[in-house]
Design a protein around this motif. Sequence first.
Motif: not given
Length: 367
Positions: A43-66
């Motif tokens: 690391x260089x920047x542990x915990x100081x970024x705003x990126x977050x792991x994607x959250x996917x709703x399995x009921x979303x018709x685009x779930x596979x793509x996401x």
Amino acid sequence: MPSLSEAYRAHPVHVQHKHPDLNSLQELPESYAWTHTHMEDHTSNCGVNNESVPIIDLNDPNASKMIGHACKSWGVYQVVNHGIPMRLLHDIQRVGETLFSLPSHQKHKAARSPDGISGYGLARISCFFPKLMWSEGFTIVGSPLDHFRQLWPQDYDKYCDIVMQYDETMKKLAGKLMWLMLDSLGIAKEDLKWFSSKGKFKKTCAALQLNSYPTCPDPDRAMGLAAHTDSTLLTILYQNNISGLQVHRKGSGWVTVPPLSGGLVVNVGDLLHILSNGLYPSVLHRVMVNRVQQRLSVAYLCGPPPDVEICPHAKVVGPSQPPLYKAVTWHEYLGTKAKHFNKALSTVRLCAPISGLFDVNNSDQVG
Ligand SMILES: O=C(O)CCC(=O)C(=O)O
Ligand SMILES: [Fe+2]
């Protein structure tokens, strides 16, 4: 067909079996004190970024793509609306809480044997690091009955039932997620013979790993679980509401995966990395500890039958995309992992990726 237990037994790792009761320690022993060098900090920047792991709703018709996008750019995502009843998640959490709060001598009655996989003990990856990890684990492959009898001579039935139910339910979810991930790679059910039996996801093998991270007197110098990738196709992780899991992303460093009520974390494992020819990189992850609250997690580690060869799938290779990995069975790969740990993927690699062709996230720093 060799069982998963046999596959693990064939490749033992030597883990120290006697360890202190972490709950009783007021100070961090030297053997548990990690420095940045031990952590192999990427690391260089542990915990100081705003990126977050994607959250996917399995009921979303685009779930596979996401999911495909998340796998490609992160190697990990969280799922919601996955259909696993909250009650079952709470029940399995209660099994973990009850198990890890037993007195130390009681837990040791169900200790993992030196060449075994099931039972209580330190993380199997401990042997690859000079320092110990601030955690305890309990691995279940097959029925936990014998070990649970040792732990709870009166109540073992009740806890076994929960584990078996959790296992069954996770198997179905793993099937669904696997199909979605394959679909996002353009691979159809019929394209993976071992995997599809009358359209059902039957032929997988799995282990259940319960983890406890007790409160720690000096969390900044301790490590709950050191950085590793999972030797699976995919891992489905339930975490209680205490933060600690971090994933490594190239360019971002370590990113915390915040607990999401009812959410489940899905990791791409090394075998899916191979099957996708590195398009879906297995995610490097680790667990930090804290001084206030115990953290619990339950990992459903899902792979193929141990003797089936996994190789880059024909649908993801071609003249301009040569296969980057040789074929391996899970059984063989567990042996490679037991020997080379985080370098295992590079030992089954055939050639370097052609620059620009692949967006391989972690591939070579993890192996
Ligand atoms: O406790 C966690 O969040 C991660 C556990 C884990 O990575 C594992 O069991 O392989
Ligand atoms: Fe893991």
